[in-house]
Design an enzyme around this catalytic site. Structure first.
Site, PDB file in Angstrom:
ATOM      1  N   ASP A 174      -1.972   2.667   0.843  1.00 40.43           N
ATOM      2  CA  ASP A 174      -1.018   1.679   0.357  1.00 40.43           C
ATOM      3  C   ASP A 174      -0.237   1.144   1.549  1.00 40.43           C
ATOM      4  OD1 ASP A 174      -1.658   1.903  -2.365  1.00 40.43           O
ATOM      5  OD2 ASP A 174      -0.297   3.589  -2.644  1.00 40.43           O
TER       6      ASP A 174
ATOM      7  N   ASP B  25      -4.564  -3.014  -5.849  1.00 44.48           N
ATOM      8  CA  ASP B  25      -3.634  -2.927  -6.967  1.00 44.48           C
ATOM      9  C   ASP B  25      -3.268  -4.323  -7.478  1.00 44.48           C
ATOM     10  OD1 ASP B  25      -3.622  -0.158  -6.566  1.00 44.48           O
ATOM     11  OD2 ASP B  25      -1.805  -0.229  -5.341  1.00 44.48           O
TER      12      ASP B  25
END
Length: 154
Positions: free
Chosen positions: A112, A128
């Site tokens: 991330d 995402d």
């Protein structure tokens, strides 16, 4: 339009961004784009969205694989119907699912790097974004744009 080429391109974009995050962000942890609003911050997520199911990689890999295969089969069957909104939503969801699945299998965590520090939102990635955008479009399709969706007037 070949939706599987788009899936491959979106997965490639996701993987390139994650590689850049691993290479450039991991050593410095965070880089403010707009100080105290939006940063590029390196993170490793061993769970699913919002870090639920931490450390359950095998489970997440199996579930993601099953759901992605089912969606790909549905995408193939839906190509004949030519509803672009449905096809685009499935393309985005599959792309994001595959992007994160590749990380889980290859690294045992998901990379991330997008961090909205202003609202203290969990760090996320491009995959995402694809999943959330595709899910939003799919929900819209199912609720409002699906010609088979008949609403009774009361």
């Amino acid at each position: 339009m070949n939706y599987f080429i788009i899936i491959a391109l979106l997965v490639a974009v996701d993987q390139v961004f994650k590689y850049l995050a691993e290479f450039y962000l991991k050593p410095i942890s965070t880089f403010p784009i707009i100080k105290d609003v939006f940063h590029l911050t390196y993170g490793q997520n061993t769970g699913a969205a919002f870090s639920i199911l931490q450390g359950k990689q095998a489970f997440l890999i199996i579930i993601t694989s099953i759901v992605t295969i089912a969606m790909a089969v549905y995408l193939i069957k839906s190509l004949k119907k030519q509803n672009r909104l449905l096809l685009i939503s499935l393309t985005l969801i599959i792309s994001g699912a595959l992007g994160n699945l590749i990380d889980r299998v290859r690294l045992n965590y998901v990379v991330d790097f997008l961090d909205f520090t202003l609202i203290n939102y969990p760090i996320f990635n491009t995959a995402d974004i694809f999943v959330v955008s595709g899910s939003t479009l799919l929900a819209y399709f199912m609720l409002f744009a699906n010609p088979n969706n008949s609403q009774k007037e009361g």
